[in-house]
Motif scaffolding. Structure first.
Motif, PDB file in Angstrom:
ATOM      1  N   ASP A 151       0.823  -1.215   0.000  1.00 24.74           N
ATOM      2  CA  ASP A 151       0.000   0.000   0.000  1.00 24.74           C
ATOM      3  C   ASP A 151       0.857   1.266   0.000  1.00 24.74           C
ATOM      4  O   ASP A 151       0.448   2.301  -0.555  1.00 24.74           O
ATOM      5  CB  ASP A 151      -0.947   0.001   1.211  1.00 24.74           C
ATOM      6  N   ARG A 152       2.033   1.198   0.615  1.00 28.52           N
ATOM      7  CA  ARG A 152       2.926   2.358   0.616  1.00 28.52           C
ATOM      8  C   ARG A 152       3.660   2.541  -0.717  1.00 28.52           C
ATOM      9  O   ARG A 152       4.335   3.536  -0.921  1.00 28.52           O
ATOM     10  CB  ARG A 152       3.970   2.218   1.742  1.00 28.52           C
ATOM     11  N   GLY A 153       3.546   1.562  -1.606  1.00 28.59           N
ATOM     12  CA  GLY A 153       4.210   1.648  -2.902  1.00 28.59           C
ATOM     13  C   GLY A 153       5.665   1.237  -2.868  1.00 28.59           C
ATOM     14  O   GLY A 153       6.415   1.461  -3.826  1.00 28.59           O
ATOM     15  N   TRP A 154       6.098   0.576  -1.784  1.00 30.54           N
ATOM     16  CA  TRP A 154       7.485   0.110  -1.694  1.00 30.54           C
ATOM     17  C   TRP A 154       7.674  -1.191  -2.470  1.00 30.54           C
ATOM     18  O   TRP A 154       8.797  -1.574  -2.769  1.00 30.54           O
ATOM     19  CB  TRP A 154       7.875  -0.101  -0.238  1.00 30.54           C
ATOM     20  N   ALA A 155       6.571  -1.872  -2.764  1.00 34.74           N
ATOM     21  CA  ALA A 155       6.580  -3.076  -3.603  1.00 34.74           C
ATOM     22  C   ALA A 155       5.210  -3.161  -4.264  1.00 34.74           C
ATOM     23  O   ALA A 155       4.211  -2.679  -3.721  1.00 34.74           O
ATOM     24  CB  ALA A 155       6.848  -4.327  -2.779  1.00 34.74           C
ATOM     25  N   PHE A 156       5.175  -3.761  -5.446  1.00 36.03           N
ATOM     26  CA  PHE A 156       3.890  -3.921  -6.127  1.00 36.03           C
ATOM     27  C   PHE A 156       3.180  -5.205  -5.696  1.00 36.03           C
ATOM     28  O   PHE A 156       1.955  -5.265  -5.679  1.00 36.03           O
ATOM     29  CB  PHE A 156       4.096  -3.940  -7.649  1.00 36.03           C
ATOM     30  N   TYR A 157       3.965  -6.220  -5.391  1.00 35.70           N
ATOM     31  CA  TYR A 157       3.414  -7.521  -5.004  1.00 35.70           C
ATOM     32  C   TYR A 157       4.295  -8.116  -3.905  1.00 35.70           C
ATOM     33  O   TYR A 157       5.451  -7.750  -3.765  1.00 35.70           O
ATOM     34  CB  TYR A 157       3.404  -8.508  -6.181  1.00 35.70           C
ATOM     35  N   TRP A 158       3.717  -9.075  -3.168  1.00 33.32           N
ATOM     36  CA  TRP A 158       4.552  -9.835  -2.241  1.00 33.32           C
ATOM     37  C   TRP A 158       4.348 -11.325  -2.467  1.00 33.32           C
ATOM     38  O   TRP A 158       3.324 -11.753  -3.014  1.00 33.32           O
ATOM     39  CB  TRP A 158       4.294  -9.441  -0.789  1.00 33.32           C
ATOM     40  N   GLY A 159       5.360 -12.079  -2.109  1.00 38.54           N
ATOM     41  CA  GLY A 159       5.306 -13.515  -2.298  1.00 38.54           C
ATOM     42  C   GLY A 159       5.969 -14.231  -1.142  1.00 38.54           C
ATOM     43  O   GLY A 159       6.458 -13.609  -0.195  1.00 38.54           O
ATOM     44  N   THR A 160       5.991 -15.537  -1.227  1.00 37.11           N
ATOM     45  CA  THR A 160       6.596 -16.376  -0.195  1.00 37.11           C
ATOM     46  C   THR A 160       7.791 -17.126  -0.787  1.00 37.11           C
ATOM     47  O   THR A 160       7.918 -17.230  -2.011  1.00 37.11           O
ATOM     48  CB  THR A 160       5.569 -17.393   0.339  1.00 37.11           C
ATOM     49  N   ALA A 201      -5.884 -12.878   4.173  1.00 36.76           N
ATOM     50  CA  ALA A 201      -5.974 -11.778   3.212  1.00 36.76           C
ATOM     51  C   ALA A 201      -7.400 -11.627   2.679  1.00 36.76           C
ATOM     52  O   ALA A 201      -7.923 -10.508   2.573  1.00 36.76           O
ATOM     53  CB  ALA A 201      -4.995 -12.011   2.058  1.00 36.76           C
ATOM     54  N   GLN A 202      -8.043 -12.747   2.364  1.00 40.59           N
ATOM     55  CA  GLN A 202      -9.413 -12.691   1.854  1.00 40.59           C
ATOM     56  C   GLN A 202     -10.376 -12.195   2.925  1.00 40.59           C
ATOM     57  O   GLN A 202     -11.259 -11.375   2.656  1.00 40.59           O
ATOM     58  CB  GLN A 202      -9.828 -14.083   1.355  1.00 40.59           C
ATOM     59  N   ARG A 203     -10.190 -12.668   4.132  1.00 39.03           N
ATOM     60  CA  ARG A 203     -11.108 -12.298   5.223  1.00 39.03           C
ATOM     61  C   ARG A 203     -11.002 -10.825   5.582  1.00 39.03           C
ATOM     62  O   ARG A 203     -12.013 -10.178   5.891  1.00 39.03           O
ATOM     63  CB  ARG A 203     -10.813 -13.162   6.449  1.00 39.03           C
ATOM     64  N   LEU A 204      -9.778 -10.273   5.530  1.00 35.77           N
ATOM     65  CA  LEU A 204      -9.551  -8.894   5.971  1.00 35.77           C
ATOM     66  C   LEU A 204      -9.399  -7.902   4.819  1.00 35.77           C
ATOM     67  O   LEU A 204      -9.171  -6.722   5.048  1.00 35.77           O
ATOM     68  CB  LEU A 204      -8.305  -8.842   6.862  1.00 35.77           C
ATOM     69  N   GLY A 205      -9.526  -8.381   3.591  1.00 37.64           N
ATOM     70  CA  GLY A 205      -9.390  -7.481   2.448  1.00 37.64           C
ATOM     71  C   GLY A 205      -7.970  -6.971   2.267  1.00 37.64           C
ATOM     72  O   GLY A 205      -7.761  -5.817   1.881  1.00 37.64           O
ATOM     73  N   LEU A 206      -6.980  -7.828   2.535  1.00 35.77           N
ATOM     74  CA  LEU A 206      -5.571  -7.444   2.428  1.00 35.77           C
ATOM     75  C   LEU A 206      -4.954  -8.077   1.176  1.00 35.77           C
ATOM     76  O   LEU A 206      -5.593  -8.848   0.472  1.00 35.77           O
ATOM     77  CB  LEU A 206      -4.822  -7.897   3.680  1.00 35.77           C
ATOM     78  N   HIS A 207      -3.712  -7.734   0.902  1.00 41.72           N
ATOM     79  CA  HIS A 207      -3.013  -8.288  -0.260  1.00 41.72           C
ATOM     80  C   HIS A 207      -2.502  -9.690   0.060  1.00 41.72           C
ATOM     81  O   HIS A 207      -1.799  -9.892   1.058  1.00 41.72           O
ATOM     82  CB  HIS A 207      -1.840  -7.395  -0.654  1.00 41.72           C
ATOM     83  N   ALA A 208      -2.832 -10.644  -0.786  1.00 39.42           N
ATOM     84  CA  ALA A 208      -2.374 -12.022  -0.621  1.00 39.42           C
ATOM     85  C   ALA A 208      -1.086 -12.229  -1.414  1.00 39.42           C
ATOM     86  O   ALA A 208      -0.807 -11.508  -2.371  1.00 39.42           O
ATOM     87  CB  ALA A 208      -3.446 -12.990  -1.114  1.00 39.42           C
ATOM     88  N   TYR A 250      -5.456 -20.846  -6.359  1.00 38.88           N
ATOM     89  CA  TYR A 250      -5.083 -19.434  -6.312  1.00 38.88           C
ATOM     90  C   TYR A 250      -4.327 -18.953  -7.556  1.00 38.88           C
ATOM     91  O   TYR A 250      -3.963 -17.782  -7.627  1.00 38.88           O
ATOM     92  CB  TYR A 250      -4.218 -19.160  -5.077  1.00 38.88           C
ATOM     93  N   GLY A 251      -4.089 -19.849  -8.503  1.00 39.78           N
ATOM     94  CA  GLY A 251      -3.324 -19.440  -9.680  1.00 39.78           C
ATOM     95  C   GLY A 251      -1.878 -19.152  -9.352  1.00 39.78           C
ATOM     96  O   GLY A 251      -1.194 -18.413 -10.077  1.00 39.78           O
ATOM     97  N   MET A 252      -1.394 -19.703  -8.244  1.00 32.02           N
ATOM     98  CA  MET A 252      -0.029 -19.442  -7.812  1.00 32.02           C
ATOM     99  C   MET A 252       0.973 -19.963  -8.835  1.00 32.02           C
ATOM    100  O   MET A 252       0.738 -20.958  -9.508  1.00 32.02           O
ATOM    101  CB  MET A 252       0.227 -20.121  -6.465  1.00 32.02           C
ATOM    102  N   GLY A 253       2.093 -19.269  -8.979  1.00 33.81           N
ATOM    103  CA  GLY A 253       3.191 -19.718  -9.819  1.00 33.81           C
ATOM    104  C   GLY A 253       4.461 -19.714  -8.993  1.00 33.81           C
ATOM    105  O   GLY A 253       4.462 -19.310  -7.823  1.00 33.81           O
ATOM    106  N   THR A 254       5.556 -20.151  -9.595  1.00 30.59           N
ATOM    107  CA  THR A 254       6.823 -20.195  -8.870  1.00 30.59           C
ATOM    108  C   THR A 254       7.921 -19.442  -9.604  1.00 30.59           C
ATOM    109  O   THR A 254       7.941 -19.374 -10.829  1.00 30.59           O
ATOM    110  CB  THR A 254       7.308 -21.650  -8.671  1.00 30.59           C
TER     111      THR A 254
END
Length: 353
Positions: free
Chosen positions: A150-159, A174-181, A208-212
């Motif tokens: 949200d601060r714009g320091w990254a566009f996406y996050w991953g594991t 993330a789904q329950r709280l409306g946050l970025h997954a 989830y359409g996850m990729g690696t």
């Protein structure tokens, strides 16, 4: 420098809309350690000129020196920021201390800002949780990475190297709280290491359409065939004995299990050379790249020649026909066993499962 894809294939990064090159360049074990100064510039410039515009890093690589080197070279080469994709990872920090690592909100926020300072950038495209942290509530982790996005320091996050149930928990919060997954997982994937990326994550790809973003696709060099007759003195397993996992890998080659792996690699070498007209390393990289769940294959090269040689894997991907893949499976003998159906009849192969 003007960016040209040079025919590099692009794929979506996991469930995101971001397009990434099929091959990317990573800094682990090379940049900031054995590769410093002008050779870093030569390596990154060559990668860029051959369609690689994605560069992977982590705060812990060479204790931050890898980020410093990459950031400096990107500035010096004049890469247009919108033309490149830069990633980094947080967990171990660059110093040891209770709050100088891990995935607390404090370290995620402070670690992100420190990485950006080393990279000389306002933002990275993807920031990864380099490992999971069982000492921190998952809600805190998801909230902190969402804050970073949200601060714009990254566009996406991953594991990175998370267990499937941990990724599932992060998505649920993330789904329950409306946050970025998390949109992507960075994991080890190669012909000798398959259970997690091919079996454990199978449900996550569908749901989830996850990729690696796959690393160690050459199994720390084993799949290049360079260790078929012992450990050469100039090899990674000989040079990096200060890394315990590399020392253990080197020691294991003398065991029965290690020799079994070498035997398989020798068979793969013969297949690559006689039937595909390539090196076994090209085959190993192409094999991971052919997996539809692979977003990008991270190459770890020590010099320009090695990088260019690895890119020849692109020519091998179309040669991996179902018949060739079946021969590879016959050699490996380690295809993950699917979950049991308990005698239920098979569904139509072309329908939804």
């Amino acid at each position: 420098m003007q960016y040209d894809t040079k025919g590099m294939p692009f794929r979506r990064l996991g469930s995101s809309g971001l397009r990434v090159p099929l091959f990317s360049l990573g800094g682990w074990l090379t940049i900031g350690t054995t590769v410093l100064g002008d050779p870093v510039k030569d390596l990154m410039k060559t990668a860029y000129e051959h369609g690689i515009n994605m560069f992977d890093n982590a705060e812990t690589y060479a204790d931050g020196k890898s980020e410093l080197e990459m950031g400096r070279v990107i500035k010096e080469l004049g890469f247009k920021r919108t033309d490149i994709i830069v990633t980094t990872k947080l967990f171990w920090g660059t110093e040891y201390g209770h709050n100088l690592g891990g995935l607390s909100r404090k370290h995620i926020v402070e670690g992100t800002r420190a990485s950006l300072e080393r990279l000389q950038m306002d933002y990275v495209d993807i920031i990864f949780a380099h490992r999971s942290d069982p000492t921190v509530p998952m809600e805190e982790v998801v909230r902190a990475f969402s804050y970073v996005v949200d601060r714009g320091w990254a566009f996406y996050w991953g594991t990175s190297e998370w267990a499937a149930d941990e990724i599932e928990e992060a998505h649920g919060i993330a789904q329950r709280l409306g946050l970025h997954a998390p949109v992507v997982e960075q994991c080890e994937h190669n012909m000798l290491h398959r259970e997690r990326p091919e079996k454990e994550y199978a449900g996550l790809y569908k749901k989830y359409g996850m990729g690696t973003t796959a690393f160690s696709c050459l199994a720390f060099g084993l799949l290049t065939g360079k260790y078929n007759d012992g450990i050469p003195p100039d090899s990674r397993l000989a040079k990096h004995q200060d890394f315990s996992f590399l020392k253990e890998l080197g020691d294991s080659l003398g065991t029965e299990g290690g020799q079994l792996k070498i035997g398989k690699i020798k068979e793969l070498t013969a297949l690559a050379e006689k039937e595909l007209g390539c090196k076994v390393g090209h085959l190993a990289l192409a094999w991971v790249a052919r997996n539809p769940n692979t977003s990008t294959v991270i190459i770890g090269a020590s010099n320009v020649e090695q990088l260019l040689d690895n890119l020849k894997a692109l020519e091998v991907i179309p040669k991996l026909t179902p018949e060739v893949l079946e021969k590879i499976e016959g050699i490996l003998g380690n295809k993950p066993v699917p979950k049991p159906t308990y005698g239920r009849p098979s569904l139509d192969a072309f329908g939804r499962t």
